[in-house]
Design a protein around this motif. Structure first.
Motif, PDB file in Angstrom:
ATOM      1  N   THR B  40       0.724  -1.111  -0.173  1.00 61.04           N
ATOM      2  CA  THR B  40      -0.225  -0.069  -0.226  1.00 61.04           C
ATOM      3  C   THR B  40       1.264   0.744   0.028  1.00 61.04           C
ATOM      4  N   CYS B  41       0.134   2.267   0.124  1.00 63.48           N
ATOM      5  CA  CYS B  41       1.332   3.893  -0.123  1.00 63.48           C
ATOM      6  C   CYS B  41       1.820   3.286   1.134  1.00 63.48           C
ATOM      7  N   CYS B  42       3.037   4.588   2.115  1.00 60.74           N
ATOM      8  CA  CYS B  42       3.347   4.472   3.076  1.00 60.74           C
ATOM      9  C   CYS B  42       3.499   5.349   3.235  1.00 60.74           C
ATOM     10  N   GLY B  43       2.083   6.238   3.222  1.00 61.34           N
ATOM     11  CA  GLY B  43       2.290   7.251   3.560  1.00 61.34           C
ATOM     12  C   GLY B  43       2.477   8.127   3.406  1.00 61.34           C
ATOM     13  N   ALA B  44       3.249   8.427   3.397  1.00 64.76           N
ATOM     14  CA  ALA B  44       4.492   9.451   2.487  1.00 64.76           C
ATOM     15  C   ALA B  44       5.195  10.525   2.745  1.00 64.76           C
ATOM     16  N   THR B  45       4.605  10.877   4.470  1.00 61.33           N
ATOM     17  CA  THR B  45       5.242  11.161   4.949  1.00 61.33           C
ATOM     18  C   THR B  45       5.618  10.716   6.787  1.00 61.33           C
ATOM     19  N   PHE B  46       6.373  10.621   7.355  1.00 62.01           N
ATOM     20  CA  PHE B  46       6.490  10.107   8.759  1.00 62.01           C
ATOM     21  C   PHE B  46       6.317  10.832   9.462  1.00 62.01           C
ATOM     22  N   PRO B  47       5.099  10.396  10.213  1.00 62.59           N
ATOM     23  CA  PRO B  47       4.128  11.260  11.532  1.00 62.59           C
ATOM     24  C   PRO B  47       4.739  11.628  12.591  1.00 62.59           C
ATOM     25  N   MET B  48       5.454  13.039  12.646  1.00 66.50           N
ATOM     26  CA  MET B  48       5.680  13.929  13.750  1.00 66.50           C
ATOM     27  C   MET B  48       4.911  13.432  15.080  1.00 66.50           C
ATOM     28  N   ALA B  49       3.895  13.034  15.388  1.00 68.71           N
ATOM     29  CA  ALA B  49       3.531  13.130  16.227  1.00 68.71           C
ATOM     30  C   ALA B  49       3.673  11.471  17.118  1.00 68.71           C
ATOM     31  N   ALA B  50       4.034  11.570  18.196  1.00 63.06           N
ATOM     32  CA  ALA B  50       4.560  10.760  18.857  1.00 63.06           C
ATOM     33  C   ALA B  50       4.150   9.704  19.926  1.00 63.06           C
ATOM     34  N   ASP B  51       2.133  10.530  19.627  1.00 63.54           N
ATOM     35  CA  ASP B  51       1.909  10.213  20.621  1.00 63.54           C
ATOM     36  C   ASP B  51       0.726   9.319  19.991  1.00 63.54           C
TER      37      ASP B  51
END
Lengths: 242, 296
Positions: B40-51
Protein backbone atom coordinates in the motif's frame (compact mmCIF):
# COMPACT_ATOMS: atom_id res chain seq x y z
CA UNK A 1 -22.27 -28.85 12.42
CA UNK A 2 -22.50 -32.31 13.94
CA UNK A 3 -25.82 -33.43 15.33
CA UNK A 4 -25.76 -34.12 19.03
CA UNK A 5 -26.26 -37.82 19.72
CA UNK A 6 -27.91 -39.43 22.75
CA UNK A 7 -31.32 -39.77 24.36
CA UNK A 8 -32.20 -36.12 23.69
CA UNK A 9 -31.25 -36.26 20.00
CA UNK A 10 -34.88 -35.95 18.94
CA UNK A 11 -35.26 -32.64 20.82
CA UNK A 12 -33.73 -29.67 19.01
CA UNK A 13 -30.85 -28.06 20.88
CA UNK A 14 -31.54 -24.42 21.52
CA UNK A 15 -29.16 -21.47 21.27
CA UNK A 16 -29.55 -18.04 22.82
CA UNK A 17 -28.79 -15.02 20.68
CA UNK A 18 -29.33 -11.31 21.26
CA UNK A 19 -30.98 -8.95 18.85
CA UNK A 20 -30.61 -5.28 19.77
CA UNK A 21 -29.76 -6.55 23.23
CA UNK A 22 -32.86 -8.67 23.67
CA UNK A 23 -32.30 -12.42 24.19
CA UNK A 24 -34.07 -14.99 22.03
CA UNK A 25 -34.02 -18.79 22.13
CA UNK A 26 -34.04 -20.58 18.80
CA UNK A 27 -33.15 -24.09 17.59
CA UNK A 28 -29.61 -24.63 16.35
CA UNK A 29 -28.88 -24.70 12.66
CA UNK A 30 -30.95 -21.69 11.61
CA UNK A 31 -29.41 -18.84 9.66
CA UNK A 32 -29.47 -15.49 11.43
CA UNK A 33 -32.30 -14.40 9.16
CA UNK A 34 -34.41 -17.46 9.92
CA UNK A 35 -33.59 -17.14 13.61
CA UNK A 36 -34.97 -13.60 13.56
CA UNK A 37 -38.14 -14.86 11.92
CA UNK A 38 -38.39 -17.74 14.38
CA UNK A 39 -38.15 -15.13 17.16
CA UNK A 40 -41.12 -13.29 15.69
CA UNK A 41 -39.65 -10.65 13.44
CA UNK A 42 -41.13 -10.04 10.02
CA UNK A 43 -38.47 -8.95 7.55
CA UNK A 44 -39.73 -6.40 5.08
CA UNK A 45 -36.53 -4.59 4.15
CA UNK A 46 -32.88 -5.49 4.48
CA UNK A 47 -33.53 -9.16 3.79
CA UNK A 48 -32.88 -9.05 0.05
CA UNK A 49 -32.28 -12.14 -2.04
CA UNK A 50 -31.79 -14.64 0.81
CA UNK A 51 -29.25 -16.35 -1.41
CA UNK A 52 -25.97 -14.66 -0.43
CA UNK A 53 -25.74 -12.47 -3.51
CA UNK A 54 -27.38 -9.11 -2.92
CA UNK A 55 -25.52 -7.88 0.17
CA UNK A 56 -28.63 -6.41 1.80
CA UNK A 57 -28.32 -8.33 5.07
CA UNK A 58 -24.84 -7.41 6.31
CA UNK A 59 -24.58 -8.23 10.00
CA UNK A 60 -22.00 -7.33 12.63
CA UNK A 61 -21.81 -9.46 15.75
CA UNK A 62 -19.77 -10.44 18.74
CA UNK A 63 -19.75 -13.70 20.61
CA UNK A 64 -20.12 -13.03 24.33
CA UNK A 65 -16.68 -12.65 25.96
CA UNK A 66 -14.71 -12.23 22.70
CA UNK A 67 -13.57 -8.69 21.88
CA UNK A 68 -13.36 -9.39 18.17
CA UNK A 69 -16.04 -8.07 15.86
CA UNK A 70 -17.30 -10.62 13.40
CA UNK A 71 -19.39 -10.19 10.30
CA UNK A 72 -21.58 -12.23 8.03
CA UNK A 73 -24.57 -12.10 5.78
CA UNK A 74 -27.69 -12.85 7.83
CA UNK A 75 -29.03 -15.13 5.11
CA UNK A 76 -25.85 -17.25 5.07
CA UNK A 77 -24.44 -17.22 8.59
CA UNK A 78 -25.70 -19.81 11.05
CA UNK A 79 -26.80 -18.42 14.39
CA UNK A 80 -24.59 -19.33 17.34
CA UNK A 81 -25.01 -19.34 21.08
CA UNK A 82 -24.13 -16.01 22.74
CA UNK A 83 -24.25 -14.12 19.45
CA UNK A 84 -24.88 -10.39 19.84
CA UNK A 85 -26.22 -9.08 16.54
CA UNK A 86 -26.46 -5.71 14.82
CA UNK A 87 -28.04 -5.63 11.40
CA UNK A 88 -26.57 -3.16 8.89
CA UNK A 89 -29.11 -3.28 6.05
CA UNK A 90 -28.16 0.21 4.93
CA UNK A 91 -25.18 2.46 5.46
CA UNK A 92 -25.00 6.07 4.23
CA UNK A 93 -22.54 6.43 1.36
CA UNK A 94 -21.50 9.13 -1.06
CA UNK A 95 -21.99 8.07 -4.63
CA UNK A 96 -20.57 9.98 -7.57
CA UNK A 97 -22.67 10.37 -10.71
CA UNK A 98 -20.85 10.09 -14.00
CA UNK A 99 -21.01 8.90 -17.58
CA UNK A 100 -18.54 6.08 -17.64
CA UNK A 101 -17.96 6.47 -21.38
CA UNK A 102 -16.65 10.00 -20.81
CA UNK A 103 -14.16 9.07 -18.10
CA UNK A 104 -10.57 8.04 -18.83
CA UNK A 105 -9.54 4.92 -16.86
CA UNK A 106 -6.91 6.65 -14.74
CA UNK A 107 -5.98 7.33 -11.13
CA UNK A 108 -7.06 10.94 -11.68
CA UNK A 109 -10.60 9.83 -12.50
CA UNK A 110 -10.89 7.78 -9.32
CA UNK A 111 -9.29 10.49 -7.19
CA UNK A 112 -11.36 13.34 -8.60
CA UNK A 113 -14.65 11.48 -8.01
CA UNK A 114 -13.60 9.92 -4.71
CA UNK A 115 -10.77 12.08 -3.31
CA UNK A 116 -11.14 10.42 0.09
CA UNK A 117 -9.34 7.30 -1.19
CA UNK A 118 -6.11 9.21 -0.57
CA UNK A 119 -6.97 9.30 3.14
CA UNK A 120 -6.45 5.55 3.51
CA UNK A 121 -4.00 4.90 6.34
CA UNK A 122 -3.65 1.21 5.56
CA UNK A 123 -5.31 -0.07 8.76
CA UNK A 124 -6.86 -3.04 6.93
CA UNK A 125 -10.09 -2.86 8.97
CA UNK A 126 -12.07 -3.04 5.71
CA UNK A 127 -10.50 -6.39 4.90
CA UNK A 128 -11.27 -7.72 8.36
CA UNK A 129 -14.99 -6.90 8.14
CA UNK A 130 -15.55 -8.05 4.56
CA UNK A 131 -17.95 -11.03 4.61
CA UNK A 132 -16.65 -11.93 1.15
CA UNK A 133 -13.03 -11.86 2.35
CA UNK A 134 -12.10 -9.38 -0.38
CA UNK A 135 -8.71 -7.68 -0.13
CA UNK A 136 -10.37 -4.28 0.22
CA UNK A 137 -7.30 -2.36 1.45
CA UNK A 138 -5.26 -3.80 -1.41
CA UNK A 139 -7.72 -2.61 -4.01
CA UNK A 140 -7.87 0.85 -2.43
CA UNK A 141 -4.06 0.91 -2.73
CA UNK A 142 -4.36 -0.13 -6.38
CA UNK A 143 -6.98 2.61 -6.90
CA UNK A 144 -4.61 5.23 -5.51
CA UNK A 145 -2.04 4.32 -8.11
CA UNK A 146 -4.51 3.99 -10.95
CA UNK A 147 -4.27 0.23 -11.45
CA UNK A 148 -7.91 -0.05 -12.60
CA UNK A 149 -7.59 -3.65 -13.78
CA UNK A 150 -6.33 -4.75 -10.39
CA UNK A 151 -9.13 -2.96 -8.55
CA UNK A 152 -11.64 -4.64 -10.85
CA UNK A 153 -10.05 -8.04 -10.33
CA UNK A 154 -9.65 -7.85 -6.55
CA UNK A 155 -13.15 -6.45 -5.99
CA UNK A 156 -14.96 -8.81 -8.36
CA UNK A 157 -16.86 -10.71 -5.65
CA UNK A 158 -18.08 -7.56 -3.87
CA UNK A 159 -21.78 -7.61 -2.90
CA UNK A 160 -21.79 -3.93 -1.89
CA UNK A 161 -23.09 -4.76 1.59
CA UNK A 162 -21.39 -1.64 2.95
CA UNK A 163 -19.66 -3.14 5.98
CA UNK A 164 -16.24 -1.89 4.83
CA UNK A 165 -17.52 1.68 4.65
CA UNK A 166 -19.17 1.32 8.05
CA UNK A 167 -15.79 0.71 9.69
CA UNK A 168 -13.43 2.86 7.62
CA UNK A 169 -11.63 5.49 9.72
CA UNK A 170 -10.87 7.43 6.51
CA UNK A 171 -14.60 7.50 5.61
CA UNK A 172 -13.98 5.89 2.22
CA UNK A 173 -16.88 4.21 0.45
CA UNK A 174 -14.76 1.43 -0.95
CA UNK A 175 -17.43 -0.45 -2.88
CA UNK A 176 -18.47 2.59 -4.91
CA UNK A 177 -14.84 3.17 -5.88
CA UNK A 178 -14.62 -0.49 -6.81
CA UNK A 179 -17.72 -0.54 -8.98
CA UNK A 180 -16.46 2.59 -10.76
CA UNK A 181 -13.20 0.76 -11.44
CA UNK A 182 -15.05 -2.30 -12.74
CA UNK A 183 -17.14 -0.09 -15.01
CA UNK A 184 -14.04 1.69 -16.30
CA UNK A 185 -12.38 -1.67 -16.81
CA UNK A 186 -15.23 -3.18 -18.79
CA UNK A 187 -15.82 -0.02 -20.79
CA UNK A 188 -12.27 1.06 -21.62
CA UNK A 189 -9.75 -1.68 -20.83
CA UNK A 190 -11.25 -5.14 -21.41
CA UNK A 191 -11.26 -6.02 -25.07
CA UNK A 192 -14.68 -6.69 -26.61
CA UNK A 193 -15.52 -10.36 -26.92
CA UNK A 194 -15.37 -11.25 -30.62
CA UNK A 195 -17.31 -14.48 -30.07
CA UNK A 196 -20.29 -12.51 -28.78
CA UNK A 197 -20.63 -10.65 -32.08
CA UNK A 198 -20.18 -13.95 -33.92
CA UNK A 199 -22.90 -15.62 -31.84
CA UNK A 200 -25.32 -12.73 -32.36
CA UNK A 201 -24.64 -12.81 -36.12
CA UNK A 202 -25.20 -16.57 -36.17
CA UNK A 203 -28.53 -16.20 -34.36
CA UNK A 204 -29.52 -13.46 -36.83
CA UNK A 205 -28.85 -15.94 -39.63
CA UNK A 206 -31.19 -18.37 -37.90
CA UNK A 207 -28.44 -20.75 -36.76
CA UNK A 208 -29.98 -21.60 -33.42
CA UNK A 209 -29.28 -25.32 -33.11
CA UNK A 210 -27.59 -24.90 -29.70
CA UNK A 211 -30.45 -22.82 -28.36
CA UNK A 212 -33.05 -25.28 -29.66
CA UNK A 213 -31.20 -28.14 -27.95
CA UNK A 214 -31.13 -26.19 -24.69
CA UNK A 215 -34.80 -25.32 -24.93
CA UNK A 216 -35.58 -29.01 -25.26
CA UNK A 217 -33.30 -30.14 -22.43
CA UNK A 218 -34.55 -31.10 -18.97
CA UNK A 219 -33.42 -29.07 -15.92
CA UNK A 220 -30.75 -31.63 -14.90
CA UNK A 221 -29.16 -31.55 -18.34
CA UNK A 222 -29.35 -27.75 -18.42
CA UNK A 223 -27.54 -27.58 -15.09
CA UNK A 224 -24.87 -29.88 -16.47
CA UNK A 225 -24.43 -27.69 -19.56
CA UNK A 226 -24.29 -24.60 -17.38
CA UNK A 227 -21.54 -26.05 -15.21
CA UNK A 228 -19.28 -26.94 -18.15
CA UNK A 229 -19.90 -23.80 -20.20
CA UNK A 230 -17.08 -21.67 -21.64
CA UNK A 231 -17.32 -18.31 -19.93
CA UNK A 232 -14.97 -16.41 -22.27
CA UNK A 233 -13.76 -18.87 -24.92
CA UNK A 234 -11.11 -16.48 -26.29
CA UNK A 235 -9.74 -15.70 -22.85
CA UNK A 236 -9.48 -19.39 -22.08
CA UNK A 237 -7.60 -19.96 -25.32
CA UNK A 238 -5.27 -17.06 -24.54
CA UNK A 239 -4.69 -18.37 -21.02
CA UNK A 240 -3.90 -21.80 -22.45
CA UNK A 241 -1.26 -20.34 -24.73
CA UNK A 242 0.59 -18.52 -21.95
CA UNK B 1 21.72 -10.19 -5.66
CA UNK B 2 17.98 -10.28 -5.05
CA UNK B 3 16.31 -7.58 -3.01
CA UNK B 4 12.65 -7.09 -2.08
CA UNK B 5 11.56 -3.82 -3.64
CA UNK B 6 8.95 -1.29 -2.56
CA UNK B 7 8.22 1.03 -5.53
CA UNK B 8 5.70 3.35 -3.87
CA UNK B 9 2.64 4.80 -5.58
CA UNK B 10 4.33 7.50 -7.66
CA UNK B 11 6.73 5.07 -9.31
CA UNK B 12 3.68 3.14 -10.50
CA UNK B 13 1.99 6.24 -11.88
CA UNK B 14 3.72 9.59 -12.50
CA UNK B 15 7.32 8.41 -12.26
CA UNK B 16 7.31 5.24 -14.35
CA UNK B 17 10.65 6.20 -15.88
CA UNK B 18 12.24 6.21 -12.43
CA UNK B 19 10.96 2.70 -11.76
CA UNK B 20 11.68 1.21 -15.18
CA UNK B 21 15.15 2.70 -15.56
CA UNK B 22 16.15 1.66 -12.04
CA UNK B 23 14.99 -1.92 -12.62
CA UNK B 24 16.84 -2.10 -15.93
CA UNK B 25 19.99 -0.49 -14.55
CA UNK B 26 19.96 -2.76 -11.50
CA UNK B 27 19.46 -5.81 -13.68
CA UNK B 28 22.48 -4.85 -15.78
CA UNK B 29 24.43 -4.92 -12.52
CA UNK B 30 22.98 -8.33 -11.55
CA UNK B 31 20.65 -6.91 -8.93
CA UNK B 32 17.14 -8.30 -9.15
CA UNK B 33 14.55 -5.93 -7.69
CA UNK B 34 11.67 -8.15 -6.58
CA UNK B 35 8.58 -6.04 -6.11
CA UNK B 36 6.65 -6.92 -2.95
CA UNK B 37 3.65 -8.98 -4.06
CA UNK B 38 1.28 -6.68 -2.16
CA UNK B 39 1.86 -3.18 -0.88
CA UNK B 40 0.00 0.00 0.00
CA UNK B 41 1.00 3.64 0.14
CA UNK B 42 3.65 4.12 2.85
CA UNK B 43 1.89 7.27 4.05
CA UNK B 44 4.39 9.51 2.22
CA UNK B 45 5.27 11.46 5.36
CA UNK B 46 6.72 10.17 8.58
CA UNK B 47 4.24 10.93 11.38
CA UNK B 48 5.79 13.48 13.71
CA UNK B 49 3.27 13.20 16.55
CA UNK B 50 4.88 10.89 19.10
CA UNK B 51 1.54 9.96 20.66
CA UNK B 52 -0.09 8.80 17.44
CA UNK B 53 0.44 5.35 16.02
CA UNK B 54 -1.91 5.69 13.04
CA UNK B 55 0.76 6.85 10.60
CA UNK B 56 3.05 3.99 11.55
CA UNK B 57 0.56 1.28 10.65
CA UNK B 58 1.01 1.21 6.86
CA UNK B 59 4.83 1.54 6.77
CA UNK B 60 5.20 -1.08 9.51
CA UNK B 61 3.09 -3.53 7.56
CA UNK B 62 5.22 -2.89 4.47
CA UNK B 63 8.43 -3.41 6.45
CA UNK B 64 7.08 -6.58 8.05
CA UNK B 65 6.35 -8.03 4.62
CA UNK B 66 10.11 -7.93 3.91
CA UNK B 67 11.22 -9.36 7.26
CA UNK B 68 12.37 -12.68 5.81
CA UNK B 69 14.93 -10.89 3.62
CA UNK B 70 15.90 -8.33 6.29
CA UNK B 71 16.32 -5.64 3.64
CA UNK B 72 13.90 -3.54 1.65
CA UNK B 73 15.00 -1.58 -1.38
CA UNK B 74 13.28 1.64 -2.32
CA UNK B 75 13.91 4.61 -4.60
CA UNK B 76 11.60 7.51 -3.81
CA UNK B 77 13.02 9.85 -1.17
CA UNK B 78 9.65 10.14 0.56
CA UNK B 79 9.21 6.37 0.83
CA UNK B 80 12.82 5.91 1.90
CA UNK B 81 12.50 8.53 4.62
CA UNK B 82 9.14 7.24 5.89
CA UNK B 83 10.14 3.57 5.94
CA UNK B 84 13.53 4.13 7.50
CA UNK B 85 12.26 6.38 10.27
CA UNK B 86 9.28 4.16 10.99
CA UNK B 87 11.57 1.19 11.36
CA UNK B 88 13.66 3.07 13.86
CA UNK B 89 10.56 3.65 16.01
CA UNK B 90 9.56 -0.01 15.80
CA UNK B 91 13.07 -1.21 16.61
CA UNK B 92 13.69 1.15 19.52
CA UNK B 93 10.35 2.08 21.08
CA UNK B 94 8.90 -1.02 22.73
CA UNK B 95 5.59 0.60 23.62
CA UNK B 96 4.81 1.84 20.14
CA UNK B 97 6.10 -1.41 18.65
CA UNK B 98 3.67 -3.38 20.80
CA UNK B 99 0.79 -1.10 19.94
CA UNK B 100 1.37 -1.14 16.19
CA UNK B 101 2.32 -4.80 15.77
CA UNK B 102 -0.61 -6.09 17.84
CA UNK B 103 -2.91 -3.89 15.77
CA UNK B 104 -1.62 -5.18 12.44
CA UNK B 105 -1.24 -8.68 13.90
CA UNK B 106 2.33 -9.13 12.73
CA UNK B 107 5.26 -10.28 14.80
CA UNK B 108 7.76 -7.67 13.71
CA UNK B 109 10.71 -6.48 15.76
CA UNK B 110 12.18 -3.90 13.37
CA UNK B 111 14.86 -6.05 11.73
CA UNK B 112 14.39 -4.74 8.17
CA UNK B 113 17.02 -2.34 6.88
CA UNK B 114 15.57 0.08 4.34
CA UNK B 115 18.14 0.60 1.61
CA UNK B 116 18.25 3.08 -1.24
CA UNK B 117 19.50 1.96 -4.65
CA UNK B 118 22.32 4.52 -4.40
CA UNK B 119 23.46 2.82 -1.18
CA UNK B 120 23.38 -0.58 -2.85
CA UNK B 121 25.51 0.80 -5.70
CA UNK B 122 27.97 2.36 -3.24
CA UNK B 123 28.13 -0.35 -0.58
CA UNK B 124 27.30 -3.65 -2.27
CA UNK B 125 28.36 -3.18 -5.89
CA UNK B 126 30.89 -0.35 -5.48
CA UNK B 127 31.11 2.66 -7.77
CA UNK B 128 34.34 1.35 -9.32
CA UNK B 129 32.54 -1.82 -10.33
CA UNK B 130 29.67 0.29 -11.73
CA UNK B 131 32.23 2.24 -13.79
CA UNK B 132 33.58 -1.05 -15.08
CA UNK B 133 30.12 -2.00 -16.42
CA UNK B 134 29.49 1.31 -18.22
CA UNK B 135 29.19 0.80 -21.98
CA UNK B 136 28.31 4.39 -22.91
CA UNK B 137 30.43 6.68 -20.73
CA UNK B 138 28.68 10.03 -20.44
CA UNK B 139 31.87 11.99 -21.03
CA UNK B 140 31.38 15.72 -21.32
CA UNK B 141 27.92 15.74 -19.73
CA UNK B 142 27.89 18.34 -16.97
CA UNK B 143 25.49 17.18 -14.29
CA UNK B 144 24.48 18.87 -11.04
CA UNK B 145 23.45 16.41 -8.31
CA UNK B 146 20.43 17.52 -6.30
CA UNK B 147 19.71 15.81 -2.96
CA UNK B 148 16.81 17.76 -1.53
CA UNK B 149 15.79 17.11 2.05
CA UNK B 150 14.52 13.64 2.69
CA UNK B 151 17.47 11.48 1.67
CA UNK B 152 19.73 13.27 4.12
CA UNK B 153 17.67 14.57 6.98
CA UNK B 154 17.29 14.11 9.87
CA UNK B 155 20.89 13.00 9.54
CA UNK B 156 21.09 10.93 12.75
CA UNK B 157 18.05 8.90 11.69
CA UNK B 158 18.78 8.59 7.98
CA UNK B 159 22.53 7.97 8.13
CA UNK B 160 22.59 8.23 4.36
CA UNK B 161 25.46 10.64 3.82
CA UNK B 162 26.94 13.83 5.26
CA UNK B 163 23.91 16.17 5.45
CA UNK B 164 25.95 19.27 4.57
CA UNK B 165 28.59 17.90 2.18
CA UNK B 166 27.11 14.73 0.68
CA UNK B 167 29.15 12.90 -1.97
CA UNK B 168 27.18 9.79 -2.93
CA UNK B 169 25.50 11.30 -6.02
CA UNK B 170 28.78 12.95 -7.05
CA UNK B 171 30.63 9.63 -6.88
CA UNK B 172 27.79 7.91 -8.67
CA UNK B 173 27.88 10.46 -11.51
CA UNK B 174 31.65 10.16 -11.81
CA UNK B 175 31.31 6.39 -12.19
CA UNK B 176 29.16 7.02 -15.29
CA UNK B 177 31.77 9.36 -16.75
CA UNK B 178 29.82 12.59 -16.12
CA UNK B 179 31.43 15.87 -15.16
CA UNK B 180 30.06 16.74 -11.74
CA UNK B 181 28.95 20.32 -11.21
CA UNK B 182 29.42 21.60 -7.67
CA UNK B 183 27.01 24.34 -6.64
CA UNK B 184 25.29 25.70 -3.56
CA UNK B 185 21.64 24.78 -2.77
CA UNK B 186 22.03 21.08 -3.61
CA UNK B 187 20.61 20.18 -0.19
CA UNK B 188 18.05 22.99 -0.05
CA UNK B 189 14.32 22.30 -0.27
CA UNK B 190 12.67 22.34 -3.72
CA UNK B 191 9.37 23.56 -2.26
CA UNK B 192 8.04 20.04 -1.70
CA UNK B 193 4.27 19.76 -1.24
CA UNK B 194 3.93 23.51 -0.71
CA UNK B 195 3.56 23.27 -4.50
CA UNK B 196 -0.07 22.33 -3.82
CA UNK B 197 -1.06 25.16 -1.49
CA UNK B 198 1.31 27.96 -2.63
CA UNK B 199 2.77 27.08 -6.03
CA UNK B 200 4.55 30.43 -6.33
CA UNK B 201 6.46 29.77 -3.09
CA UNK B 202 7.58 26.33 -4.27
CA UNK B 203 8.49 27.79 -7.63
CA UNK B 204 10.73 30.34 -5.93
CA UNK B 205 12.51 27.57 -4.02
CA UNK B 206 13.02 25.58 -7.22
CA UNK B 207 14.16 28.63 -9.18
CA UNK B 208 16.99 29.36 -6.74
CA UNK B 209 18.27 25.79 -7.06
CA UNK B 210 18.00 25.71 -10.85
CA UNK B 211 19.64 29.09 -11.34
CA UNK B 212 22.55 28.23 -9.02
CA UNK B 213 23.14 24.94 -10.84
CA UNK B 214 23.05 26.55 -14.29
CA UNK B 215 25.30 29.41 -13.16
CA UNK B 216 27.88 26.80 -12.19
CA UNK B 217 27.68 25.17 -15.59
CA UNK B 218 25.06 22.42 -15.20
CA UNK B 219 23.50 21.03 -18.36
CA UNK B 220 21.30 18.68 -16.39
CA UNK B 221 20.19 17.94 -12.80
CA UNK B 222 19.70 14.51 -11.29
CA UNK B 223 17.35 13.77 -8.40
CA UNK B 224 16.04 10.81 -6.43
CA UNK B 225 12.58 12.09 -5.62
CA UNK B 226 9.48 12.31 -7.83
CA UNK B 227 8.33 15.47 -6.06
CA UNK B 228 11.72 17.20 -6.48
CA UNK B 229 11.66 16.16 -10.13
CA UNK B 230 8.15 17.53 -10.55
CA UNK B 231 8.89 20.85 -8.83
CA UNK B 232 12.22 21.51 -10.54
CA UNK B 233 11.06 20.39 -13.98
CA UNK B 234 7.61 22.00 -13.84
CA UNK B 235 8.90 25.32 -12.47
CA UNK B 236 10.56 25.84 -15.85
CA UNK B 237 7.28 25.40 -17.67
CA UNK B 238 6.07 28.64 -16.12
CA UNK B 239 8.64 30.78 -17.94
CA UNK B 240 6.19 31.96 -20.58
CA UNK B 241 3.63 32.81 -17.90
CA UNK B 242 6.25 34.92 -16.16
CA UNK B 243 7.67 34.48 -12.70
CA UNK B 244 9.47 31.22 -13.35
CA UNK B 245 13.22 30.72 -13.48
CA UNK B 246 15.03 31.77 -16.64
CA UNK B 247 16.57 28.32 -17.07
CA UNK B 248 15.93 25.43 -19.47
CA UNK B 249 17.74 22.59 -17.83
CA UNK B 250 16.47 18.99 -17.89
CA UNK B 251 15.84 17.27 -14.55
CA UNK B 252 16.39 13.51 -14.61
CA UNK B 253 16.23 10.67 -12.13
CA UNK B 254 19.71 9.38 -11.36
CA UNK B 255 18.57 5.96 -12.57
CA UNK B 256 17.82 7.28 -16.05
CA UNK B 257 21.49 8.18 -16.52
CA UNK B 258 22.51 4.85 -14.95
CA UNK B 259 20.42 2.83 -17.41
CA UNK B 260 21.59 4.97 -20.33
CA UNK B 261 25.27 4.56 -19.45
CA UNK B 262 24.84 0.82 -18.91
CA UNK B 263 23.37 0.50 -22.40
CA UNK B 264 19.89 -0.62 -21.32
CA UNK B 265 16.96 -0.65 -23.72
CA UNK B 266 16.01 2.99 -24.22
CA UNK B 267 12.31 2.24 -23.75
CA UNK B 268 13.01 1.99 -20.01
CA UNK B 269 14.24 5.57 -19.84
CA UNK B 270 10.87 7.27 -20.47
CA UNK B 271 12.65 10.44 -21.59
CA UNK B 272 9.40 11.65 -23.10
CA UNK B 273 7.09 13.69 -20.90
CA UNK B 274 9.69 15.90 -19.25
CA UNK B 275 8.81 19.61 -19.18
CA UNK B 276 12.37 20.31 -20.36
CA UNK B 277 13.21 17.65 -22.94
CA UNK B 278 16.53 15.95 -22.08
CA UNK B 279 16.78 14.16 -25.43
CA UNK B 280 18.58 16.86 -27.44
CA UNK B 281 21.46 16.98 -24.95
CA UNK B 282 21.57 13.18 -24.66
CA UNK B 283 21.32 12.59 -28.41
CA UNK B 284 24.97 11.49 -28.64
CA UNK B 285 24.15 8.44 -26.51
CA UNK B 286 20.66 7.72 -27.82
CA UNK B 287 19.66 5.50 -30.72
CA UNK B 288 17.97 6.70 -33.91
CA UNK B 289 14.43 6.09 -32.66
CA UNK B 290 14.67 8.26 -29.56
CA UNK B 291 16.31 11.04 -31.52
CA UNK B 292 13.66 10.95 -34.22
CA UNK B 293 10.99 11.18 -31.55
CA UNK B 294 12.79 14.11 -29.98
CA UNK B 295 12.70 16.03 -33.24
CA UNK B 296 8.96 15.66 -33.71
Amino acid sequence: MEEEQGPMAAEPTMVRFYLMGKPHQVPTGLTIQKAMEYAGYRLLRGCGCRGGFCGACGTVYRIGGDYRLKVGLACQTVVEDQMYLAQIPFFPAVKATYKVEDLPPTAETLISLYPEILRCVGCNTCRKVCPQEIEVMRYVAAAQRGDIARVADLSFDCLMCGLCASRCPAEIVQYHVAILARRLYSRHIAKPAAHLAQCVAAIDRGECADLDAMAAADPAKLKGLYNVRDIEPEDLEAAGQE
Amino acid sequence: MRLPYFPGCTLHSKAKGFDASARAGAQALDIVMEELPEWTCCGATFPMAADSAMGLVAPTRILASAKAAGKLLTLCSFCYNTLKRTNRVIATDAERRRKVTTFIEEDYQGNVQTVHLLEVLRDDIGFEAVAGRVVKPLHGLKVAPYYGCLLLRPADEMGFDDPERPTILENFLKSLGCTVVDYPHKTECCGSFVAVSSPEVAQGCSARILEAAVKHGAEMLVVSCPLCQYNLDRAQRQVQAGGGPATRVPVLYFSQLLALALGCDEACLHLEGHAVDPRPRLSKWLGQTSQATALV
